[in-house]
Write an enzyme that holds these catalytic residues in place. Sequence first.
Site, PDB file in Angstrom:
ATOM      1  N   GLU A 191      -2.421   1.968  49.767  1.00 43.46           N
ATOM      2  CA  GLU A 191      -2.160   2.820  50.927  1.00 43.46           C
ATOM      3  C   GLU A 191      -0.714   2.571  51.335  1.00 43.46           C
ATOM      4  O   GLU A 191      -0.410   1.566  51.969  1.00 43.46           O
ATOM      5  CB  GLU A 191      -3.135   2.499  52.064  1.00 43.46           C
ATOM      6  CG  GLU A 191      -4.598   2.710  51.708  1.00 43.46           C
ATOM      7  CD  GLU A 191      -4.928   4.139  51.316  1.00 43.46           C
ATOM      8  OE1 GLU A 191      -4.087   5.048  51.555  1.00 43.46           O
ATOM      9  OE2 GLU A 191      -6.013   4.375  50.769  1.00 43.46           O
ATOM     10  N   CYS A 244       2.202   4.266  59.613  1.00 42.55           N
ATOM     11  CA  CYS A 244       2.475   4.831  58.289  1.00 42.55           C
ATOM     12  C   CYS A 244       2.311   6.339  58.256  1.00 42.55           C
ATOM     13  O   CYS A 244       2.912   7.008  57.406  1.00 42.55           O
ATOM     14  CB  CYS A 244       1.589   4.168  57.228  1.00 42.55           C
ATOM     15  SG  CYS A 244      -0.178   4.386  57.489  1.00 42.55           S
TER      16      CYS A 244
END
Length: 481
Positions: A225, A259
């Site tokens: 990720e 993010c």
Amino acid sequence: MADNKYTLEQDHQLVESLDQLFEQQKSAFRQQPYPSAEQRIQSLKKLKAAMLAYQDELVSALNSDFGCRSADDSKMGDFMPTLMAIDYSIAHIKKWMKPSKRSVGVLFQPAKAYVMYQPLGVIGIITPWNYPLYLSIGPLATALAAGNTAMIKMSEFTPATNEVLAKMLSENFDSSQVAILGGGPKVAAHFSTKAFDHLLFTGSTRVGKLVMAAAAQNLTPVTLELGGKSPTIIDEQIDMKDAVSRFILGKTLNAGQTCVAPDYILCPSNRIDELKSAVAHWFNKMYPSVENNQDYTAIINDAQLSRLKAWLDDATEKGASVTTLGSDSLASCITSGKLPLTLLTDVNMDMTVMQEEIFGPLLPIVSYETVEQAIDYINDRDRPLALYVCSQDSQFQQRILEHTHAGGVCINDAAMHVAQDDLPFGGVGPSGMGHYHGPEGFKTFSKAKPVFAKGKFNSATMAFPPYGKLIHKLIYKFFIK
């Protein structure tokens, strides 16, 4: 900000402890390779109760690690999605564990086929500093739901949070089921070399490549990720204040240290001033001041703050127009460890801020003339972790969906797709690989084991050699055509 320095001696001890814990978990999993649904649910209920019991202590620790971490940012960004994910797993475990029935071809009857979802074993979880609870306990909950044991490597930049989490987990779980480690880069590097049954890494693309290379030595499957530059596209027609209200929280939550935060805005060239005015309106309404505002989170440490300031200086030197929002001076905010939302226009690709994921409250605005130009701008760059569309025009929405790639998309919102428990979460290309969350997370941490089962009657004997019998001619006639 908490002291995050680890000595070489401490790291050496943690490496030894890591090796012992890994062997302990491997042994424990062999003793119980398929926990029942009731056992898994009990583990998750225990995890949820522990989170609630330690809520105040964890919020305080997060505030210590960041220097100023908004309690509401911690509750909305760390606690709420984690607890929701635990509840969702508890509600669905029994359904997920049921074997999936599959069809059997006529030639192979009588028989049955199904897929059973078997726990993989020991799951490794490498957690970043920006959401240390959600990105450690969230994957842990999914690993436990799938029947695994888990080891978590926390970031060296959140030592206070790590300490509280270690106490919380050790009080509720034996280390043979759940183990947590702090330590510096040496520990993280060694963690990546262990032969986990699956390794989940959340962090930068640069470090993700190192983790994947280390995992490859053991053929350990990985879920990465990562991040990237997630764009927000504003169309020609949408009300601008409404458009900004859709992405502003996603950009300012945790001071942009997310993010999936909007990294830059693609705006029609004739609406740039309107956009700047609307962003200022919402930001000043949300944060009348920044320097002493407990609702506004600080940058995690001096290194990250210096990086953002250097990128801002670089953009200014290369011709960017800078608009700092809020009522405080930029200098006074930086002294307090904070950086207000700062708009950058007239940007170009020579600027570092346009080349790297920003991970902070800087917001470049890129103008476009046509939707084709906006789409090309996105497609000329690495595929992002997220993409956001501000538009009430269904044709505009669909065009963006069909002509761009991204790990996930929000239409008229930003970042909130991550909190939808029934949606998979993951990147594409440089922004990551693999998925977790929801049923996809359960499957990521499970082996989908195909099973083909026959009963007392064995029809295969009719097709045994010698070949050339009528049965063989019939088989070839009907099945090779």
